[in-house]
Design a protein around this motif. Structure first.
Motif, mmCIF file in Angstrom:
data_model
loop_
_atom_site.group_PDB
_atom_site.id
_atom_site.type_symbol
_atom_site.label_atom_id
_atom_site.label_comp_id
_atom_site.label_asym_id
_atom_site.label_seq_id
_atom_site.Cartn_x
_atom_site.Cartn_y
_atom_site.Cartn_z
ATOM 1 N N ARG A 140 0.816 -1.215 0.000
ATOM 2 C CA ARG A 140 0.000 0.000 0.000
ATOM 3 C C ARG A 140 0.852 1.268 0.000
ATOM 4 O O ARG A 140 0.319 2.376 -0.027
ATOM 5 C CB ARG A 140 -0.980 0.001 1.168
ATOM 6 N N HIS A 141 2.152 1.105 0.007
ATOM 7 C CA HIS A 141 3.010 2.289 -0.004
ATOM 8 C C HIS A 141 3.366 2.720 -1.416
ATOM 9 O O HIS A 141 3.985 3.754 -1.607
ATOM 10 C CB HIS A 141 4.303 2.002 0.772
ATOM 11 N N SER B 95 5.661 8.352 10.026
ATOM 12 C CA SER B 95 4.882 7.240 9.485
ATOM 13 C C SER B 95 4.466 7.549 8.052
ATOM 14 O O SER B 95 4.347 8.712 7.647
ATOM 15 C CB SER B 95 3.630 7.000 10.316
ATOM 16 N N TYR B 96 4.246 6.507 7.300
ATOM 17 C CA TYR B 96 3.796 6.660 5.928
ATOM 18 C C TYR B 96 2.502 7.467 5.899
ATOM 19 O O TYR B 96 2.333 8.375 5.104
ATOM 20 C CB TYR B 96 3.578 5.278 5.317
ATOM 21 N N HIS B 97 1.636 7.114 6.817
ATOM 22 C CA HIS B 97 0.342 7.771 6.846
ATOM 23 C C HIS B 97 0.458 9.283 7.034
ATOM 24 O O HIS B 97 -0.200 10.068 6.353
ATOM 25 C CB HIS B 97 -0.512 7.179 7.964
ATOM 26 N N SER B 98 1.326 9.675 7.965
ATOM 27 C CA SER B 98 1.493 11.119 8.183
ATOM 28 C C SER B 98 2.067 11.772 6.931
ATOM 29 O O SER B 98 1.787 12.943 6.641
ATOM 30 C CB SER B 98 2.402 11.371 9.393
ATOM 31 N N VAL C 89 1.306 10.982 3.915
ATOM 32 C CA VAL C 89 0.199 11.188 2.981
ATOM 33 C C VAL C 89 -0.506 12.506 3.304
ATOM 34 O O VAL C 89 -0.768 13.326 2.421
ATOM 35 C CB VAL C 89 -0.810 10.018 3.055
ATOM 36 N N ASP C 90 -0.779 12.708 4.584
ATOM 37 C CA ASP C 90 -1.449 13.953 4.982
ATOM 38 C C ASP C 90 -0.616 15.176 4.614
ATOM 39 O O ASP C 90 -1.132 16.149 4.064
ATOM 40 C CB ASP C 90 -1.696 13.952 6.499
ATOM 41 N N ALA D 260 5.355 8.417 0.499
ATOM 42 C CA ALA D 260 3.949 8.838 0.496
ATOM 43 C C ALA D 260 3.750 10.028 -0.427
ATOM 44 O O ALA D 260 2.766 10.102 -1.168
ATOM 45 C CB ALA D 260 3.513 9.189 1.923
#
Lengths: 337, 337
Positions: A283-284, B224-227, B229-230, B255
């Motif tokens: 998902r990356h 983190s990957y998620h951060s 993305v944001d 990301a």
DNA sequence: TAAATTTATGACACCGGTGTCATAATGTAA
DNA sequence: TTACATTATGACACCGGTGTCATAAATTTA
């Protein structure tokens, strides 16, 4: 601040150390009053038993070893996470021991490990769970072990796996349902039993749709990203080029994606790509990889939990479980145009 | 097969167990003849001392604990690899202990860890190395510790780090040398000292070229990957859009890359992206990420090696080292058009 | 050669728990 | 009330090493 041992607790509570030991281990034959008194002293002195002393007396270390030799770091991390959860719940600790699967040095290596750390048990992660010599060695040394994600065996070992064959079948079904009939396959490391299983699932799906198996579409990989690059090169050079690639894990699938993108191919428009494992990388990257999610943490947790309870009290019947995997569709696969 | 202990060796060799112990530990005052004799019996009986018994007598466990709380799995893996190398060379074992950095429960958690496993020492990986309360707690418990990749402190602790500030400076220099002047920055997790360091390096480079620092180009991430993305969303929405993005680690950079690609932006033609750490993902994606390689394994190995030698023999002078990092250029950065 | 050192060795306690077994306290049946 | 079980408790050895100290053997010094 003096160290607080079982002796200090005993004298404080006015009982013998053996009685303290009884309370500690929830043994029967302690009167309620005595138990209360001892427990109160535990609190008062902030006592915790010394695990080393305990280990010596019981010839136990309260340590589980985790054996691995895997190119996929994320897989190892997930295995560790699951194992740690089980350990935590049972007051065990986890000792990690990466070691080379190949070579006759393996058994010596493990023997040394056992001598220097007196493990209570060992978790065998792929590909160790499929190595019969290792299993019989451990059996001869009377070291309990549990196998994670390895082939089903008709023995009495603890084993938790997921159905690789079925997972591979399903993801191939998914590709076929999208209209693909020319589907390349990248095999995993030959030492891993999952490699054969996934290949079988792929073939079963093809067969069930009457698609003829084509040897030329199959590449030998070893689960590493690097091997995926090599395989991808061969596959993308094929004429005609297959319309889909199913790689036995996500790292190799990511390699295919990278190479395809480098070659200006559009994924999934020009070629669909599927992986296996649902590793973070799936998902990356863009497009995200369609893949099969396996409950690696859960598998390992169950295996270690069983292992620990087996250590405490050897079971009669083997614990052999197969967990479900599930298809995750992302952007890397689409209907053929 | 009977267990072979120091007693069996002693009686076999016709000496006392203490003499065997002397040979075992290379203590002086053993005649050459006796030593030979005992060593021969070691061989004959295939004796290895029981580490648990040893541990009880010396109040040592021969185990090093590795504390971590890091969203980057690959970072953890690298830390483990380095720590394991050092342990292996010194016959130590590594116990891994993930645990939440935040919350007042941390100290309790560590206290519990120490009680249940009697670690000989602890490696503090980011962000634990920067938590003063933890350090003083460990000091009060007299547990030796080593800090990896944490801020330089004027104390007597063992600490191995790399120069984050300089690394960030160099990669920003690289971007500027390519003609970029509008360079967005994504910060790391605020608890990590590297976060401030990398930010400083970025600003120093801008300043050294007279490029005005622009607050609006800075996003708060957490590694983190998620951060990532944001942060990427905010950055890519900027008008005018910056021509380059420097993320404080490779996951966040990945990301940005994913989001940019999703938005049909060409990397590096439309926007250059740089990361930090040289994580595996940096070369697993296309285009590969320009980044800063840090010797994480080497840092940890040195830290643990020092820690172990400190345990054996407390040193006077602190071991504080800063290792070099280096710029790795890949396809994600290019000259501005 | 006797006395004074130095070196080699072993007896024994100890680390902090658990296991075995004897015995004291309590409960139950006769 | 006595005899018999059962429950509660502690003394003590033991797990397999290491530390301390006394003493025997070898070596040096006087």
């Amino acid at each position: 601040m003096k160290k607080v041992t079982i002796n200090s607790v005993a004298s404080h509570a006015g009982v013998s150390k053996k009685t303290v030991s009884r309370v500690l281990n929830n043994e029967p034959n302690v009167s309620a009053a005595t138990r209360e008194k001892v427990l109160a002293v535990f609190k008062e002195l902030d006592y915790t038993p010394n695990p080393i002393a305990r280990g010596l007396a019981q010839n136990r270390s309260f340590i589980i070893g985790c054996l691995y030799d895997n190119p996929s770091k994320s897989y190892i991390t997930r295995v560790q996470t699951g194992a740690l959860e089980a350990c935590k719940e049972n007051n065990y600790n986890l000792l990690i021991h990466p070691c080379e699967f190949r070579g006759e040095a393996l058994i010596n290596n493990i023997e040394q490990l056992l001598q220097t750390s007196r493990l209570d048990g060992i978790v065998l992660t792929p590909p160790f769970g499929d190595f019969a010599e290792l299993a019989s060695f451990l059996k001869s040394k009377k070291i309990p072990y549990a196998r994670v994600a390895s082939a089903l065996l008709q023995d009495d070992s603890i084993s938790v796996r997921s159905n690789d064959e079925q997972g591979a079948f399903e993801i191939t079904e998914h590709l076929i349902s999208l209209g693909h009939t020319s589907i390349a396959f990248i095999k995993g490391h030959p030492d891993h039993s999952a490699t054969q299983q996934r290949f079988k699932g792929y073939r079963r799906s093809l067969a069930s749709h009457g698609i003829e198996f084509d040897e030329r579409l199959v590449e030998e990989g070893n689960f590493s990203y690097h091997s995926g690059v090599d395989s991808a090169r061969s596959i993308l050079d094929l004429c005609p080029r297959p319309t889909a690639v199913f790689a036995s894990n996500d790292y190799m699938a990511a390699a295919v994606l990278k190479l395809a993108t480098q070659r200006q191919l559009k994924v999934p428009d020009d070629i669909s790509i599927a992986g296996f494992d649902n590793a973070p990388i799936a998902r990356h990257i863009w497009p995200g990889l369609t893949t099969i999610a396996q409950p690696v943490e859960e598998m390992t947790k169950q295996a270690v939990t069983q292992l620990i309870s087996h250590i405490a009290q050897p079971q009669e019947q083997p614990y052999q479980v197969t967990l479900e995997s599930r298809l995750i569709t992302r952007e890397s696969t689409s209907a053929i145009k």
